[in-house]
Design a protein around this motif. Structure first.
Motif, PDB file in Angstrom:
ATOM      1  N   THR A  29       7.928 -29.384  22.337  1.00 34.90           N
ATOM      2  CA  THR A  29       6.548 -29.546  21.919  1.00 34.90           C
ATOM      3  C   THR A  29       6.007 -28.235  21.373  1.00 34.90           C
ATOM      4  N   ARG A  30       5.319 -28.298  20.242  1.00 31.85           N
ATOM      5  CA  ARG A  30       4.690 -27.117  19.657  1.00 31.85           C
ATOM      6  C   ARG A  30       3.279 -26.956  20.241  1.00 31.85           C
ATOM      7  N   GLY A  31       2.805 -25.736  20.242  1.00 28.67           N
ATOM      8  CA  GLY A  31       1.443 -25.491  20.697  1.00 28.67           C
ATOM      9  C   GLY A  31       1.340 -25.102  22.152  1.00 28.67           C
ATOM     10  N   ASP A  47       4.338 -32.288  29.509  1.00 24.35           N
ATOM     11  CA  ASP A  47       4.255 -32.957  28.204  1.00 24.35           C
ATOM     12  C   ASP A  47       2.806 -33.242  27.818  1.00 24.35           C
ATOM     13  N   ASP A  48       2.003 -33.647  28.790  1.00 25.06           N
ATOM     14  CA  ASP A  48       0.585 -33.915  28.501  1.00 25.06           C
ATOM     15  C   ASP A  48      -0.140 -32.629  28.104  1.00 25.06           C
ATOM     16  N   ALA A  49       0.177 -31.535  28.788  1.00 26.98           N
ATOM     17  CA  ALA A  49      -0.492 -30.261  28.499  1.00 26.98           C
ATOM     18  C   ALA A  49      -0.110 -29.727  27.124  1.00 26.98           C
ATOM     19  N   CYS A  50       1.078 -30.092  26.633  1.00 26.42           N
ATOM     20  CA  CYS A  50       1.558 -29.565  25.356  1.00 26.42           C
ATOM     21  C   CYS A  50       1.085 -30.388  24.160  1.00 26.42           C
ATOM     22  N   LYS A  51       0.323 -31.441  24.395  1.00 34.00           N
ATOM     23  CA  LYS A  51      -0.111 -32.296  23.291  1.00 34.00           C
ATOM     24  C   LYS A  51      -1.350 -31.759  22.583  1.00 34.00           C
ATOM     25  N   THR A  52      -1.938 -30.718  23.125  1.00 37.67           N
ATOM     26  CA  THR A  52      -3.143 -30.157  22.506  1.00 37.67           C
ATOM     27  C   THR A  52      -2.788 -28.988  21.604  1.00 37.67           C
ATOM     28  N   ASN A  53      -3.681 -28.694  20.664  1.00 37.95           N
ATOM     29  CA  ASN A  53      -3.548 -27.533  19.775  1.00 37.95           C
ATOM     30  C   ASN A  53      -2.254 -27.538  18.951  1.00 37.95           C
ATOM     31  N   VAL A  54      -1.804 -28.717  18.557  1.00 37.13           N
ATOM     32  CA  VAL A  54      -0.603 -28.827  17.739  1.00 37.13           C
ATOM     33  C   VAL A  54      -1.007 -28.890  16.266  1.00 37.13           C
ATOM     34  N   ARG A  55      -0.417 -28.038  15.430  1.00 38.79           N
ATOM     35  CA  ARG A  55      -0.728 -28.027  14.009  1.00 38.79           C
ATOM     36  C   ARG A  55      -0.130 -29.254  13.323  1.00 38.79           C
ATOM     37  N   HIS A  56      -0.781 -29.717  12.271  1.00 40.93           N
ATOM     38  CA  HIS A  56      -0.323 -30.913  11.578  1.00 40.93           C
ATOM     39  C   HIS A  56       1.017 -30.710  10.884  1.00 40.93           C
ATOM     40  N   ASP A  57       1.347 -29.480  10.529  1.00 42.09           N
ATOM     41  CA  ASP A  57       2.611 -29.240   9.837  1.00 42.09           C
ATOM     42  C   ASP A  57       3.770 -28.989  10.793  1.00 42.09           C
ATOM     43  N   ILE A 103       6.398 -30.486  12.596  1.00 41.00           N
ATOM     44  CA  ILE A 103       7.136 -31.739  12.644  1.00 41.00           C
ATOM     45  C   ILE A 103       8.311 -31.587  13.599  1.00 41.00           C
ATOM     46  N   HIS A 104       8.445 -32.507  14.533  1.00 34.57           N
ATOM     47  CA  HIS A 104       9.590 -32.488  15.432  1.00 34.57           C
ATOM     48  C   HIS A 104      10.013 -33.920  15.723  1.00 34.57           C
ATOM     49  N   LEU A 105      11.270 -34.097  16.072  1.00 32.60           N
ATOM     50  CA  LEU A 105      11.835 -35.434  16.225  1.00 32.60           C
ATOM     51  C   LEU A 105      11.487 -36.067  17.559  1.00 32.60           C
ATOM     52  N   ILE A 106      11.397 -35.259  18.604  1.00 29.45           N
ATOM     53  CA  ILE A 106      11.128 -35.766  19.945  1.00 29.45           C
ATOM     54  C   ILE A 106       9.868 -35.099  20.464  1.00 29.45           C
ATOM     55  N   GLN A 107       8.888 -35.888  20.841  1.00 27.64           N
ATOM     56  CA  GLN A 107       7.605 -35.359  21.295  1.00 27.64           C
ATOM     57  C   GLN A 107       7.714 -34.643  22.634  1.00 27.64           C
ATOM     58  N   SER A 108       8.626 -35.113  23.486  1.00 29.50           N
ATOM     59  CA  SER A 108       8.731 -34.560  24.828  1.00 29.50           C
ATOM     60  C   SER A 108       9.231 -33.125  24.791  1.00 29.50           C
ATOM     61  N   ALA A 109       8.646 -32.283  25.648  1.00 27.10           N
ATOM     62  CA  ALA A 109       9.115 -30.908  25.808  1.00 27.10           C
ATOM     63  C   ALA A 109      10.102 -30.791  26.959  1.00 27.10           C
ATOM     64  N   THR A 110      10.309 -31.863  27.700  1.00 21.73           N
ATOM     65  CA  THR A 110      11.070 -31.793  28.941  1.00 21.73           C
ATOM     66  C   THR A 110      12.296 -32.698  28.889  1.00 21.73           C
ATOM     67  N   PHE A 111      13.397 -32.172  29.426  1.00 26.63           N
ATOM     68  CA  PHE A 111      14.675 -32.880  29.399  1.00 26.63           C
ATOM     69  C   PHE A 111      15.403 -32.689  30.726  1.00 26.63           C
ATOM     70  N   PHE A 112      16.298 -33.614  30.996  1.00 21.57           N
ATOM     71  CA  PHE A 112      17.284 -33.446  32.044  1.00 21.57           C
ATOM     72  C   PHE A 112      18.634 -33.253  31.381  1.00 21.57           C
TER      73      PHE A 112
END
Length: 356
Positions: free
Chosen positions: A317-319, A228-238, A240-249
């Motif tokens: 997560t985008r990016g 999740d930390d690695a995916c927070k970079t290089n995200v475009r402003h447009d 839009i997603h509801l949940i920031q986390s890329a990881t789920f159980f």
């Protein structure tokens, strides 16, 4: 006094060229004609006599009956192999559902539960390894090319203009796999989602998962936080997603192994952040340890919500970079987990452009 339950699933209908004559089948069975009215399971020998009589009376049914016999004759997996095969099939069904693609084809998998053939028997259009999108776009992933130890199979699915590749990869035979990861990557958006499968334990009347008793849980949670930390970079402003986390159980209800089912396994999807919030709740007096169950988790994503949000790009997560996805596939297989990886290049959104 005893009771039992019987479950009958009707999946397909076949038109018959003629009526089946009850009296003629009875005549063929002679002294065993009472079997046609028997309410209960038959022995293998008696069952074969009934099937043979029906096939002789109506030869058009013979091929269909033989096909059914082959399915019910499959040896069922046991132990970890059962849980792993159920999770891998469910991960495939999640991806197909998310992208509005029929799950009917999954009824044909597996034709064998033998570890050596499990992946090769997955239905769908086979993709030659030299056309492997992961290998071409991601470069060298240890074991995926150059004759390494990771066994993988690729299948292509489509609906209208939507295209989806599903990769199945493992470095261990079915019985020795430590779990299953679902990884989805959208090449166009750089959208990345990882789902780790966990199974609820049946303890009394409740379905419960005990994180403290899972020796891998802490390491897996740490890995998810890093992703999740690695995916927070290089995200475009447009983006839009509801949940920031890329990881789920996905915490799965216990279900029996059913070779012919295409149903999604019931359960709850929780983001990594949600799980960590549940872990921070103070233990109550007399409580054995930290637990995750339906009673203590009133809000979660079910199959319908999760697949809808995944298919429309509202979660994940985008990016995410190509190298990160390749690294996570390698990490999963190195830790003994099987990987079901979905890869697409569609523009994510609510519209079903090109859908049939």
């Amino acid at each position: 006094m005893s009771s039992y339950e019987r479950r009958i699933e009707i999946e397909e209908f076949y038109p018959l060229p003629d009526l089946v004559s009850f009296s003629r089948i009875s005549a063929q069975l002679k002294s065993d004609a009472a079997l046609l009215r028997f309410d209960g399971p038959l022995t293998t020998g008696l069952g074969s006599r009934v099937i043979s009589a029906i096939s002789q009376e109506l030869p058009a049914l013979a091929g269909i009956l033989q096909q059914l016999l082959r399915k019910v004759a499959l040896p069922l997996p046991t132990g970890n192999a059962t849980e792993n095969s159920i999770s891998q099939r469910d991960a495939s069904n999640v991806l197909l559902t998310a992208f509005s693609m029929g799950r009917d084809i999954i009824r044909e998998w597996p034709s064998s539960v033998d570890s050596d053939r499990f992946y090769r028997d997955i239905p769908g259009e086979a993709v030659p390894h030299e056309d492997d999108l992961i290998r071409n776009d991601m470069g060298y992933v240890p074991g995926w090319s150059h004759g390494g130890s990771i066994d993988y199979t690729i299948r292509r699915y489509g609906r209208g203009e939507r295209k989806l590749l599903i990769y199945y990869a493992n470095a261990r035979e079915l019985e020795r796999q430590t779990g299953v990861d679902l990884i989805y990557w959208n090449k166009f958006h750089g959208s990345f989602v990882l789902v780790q499968y966990k199974k609820f334990n049946s303890s009394g009347e409740e379905l419960t998962y005990w994180p403290d008793s899972d020796k891998n849980f802490g390491r897996e949670l740490s890995r998810m936080r890093t992703i999740d930390d690695a995916c927070k970079t290089n995200v475009r402003h447009d983006d839009i997603h509801l949940i920031q986390s890329a990881t789920f159980f996905k915490f799965c209800d216990p279900v029996p192994f059913d070779p012919g089912t295409q149903d999604l396994v019931p359960g709850m999807y929780l983001s990594r952040e949600h799980v960590e919030a549940l872990m921070e709740v103070d233990l109550q007096p007399g409580q054995k340890g930290r637990r995750i169950d339906y009673r203590s988790t009133p809000r979660y994503l079910n199959n319908t919500l999760f697949t809808g949000l995944l298919g429309d790009g509202w979660i994940g997560t985008r990016g995410a970079a190509t190298e990160l996805v390749a690294q996570q596939i390698e990490t999963s297989t190195r830790q003994g987990r099987a990987v079901v990886a979905g890869v697409s290049s569609d523009r994510l959104g609510n519209s079903r452009v090109g859908s049939a």
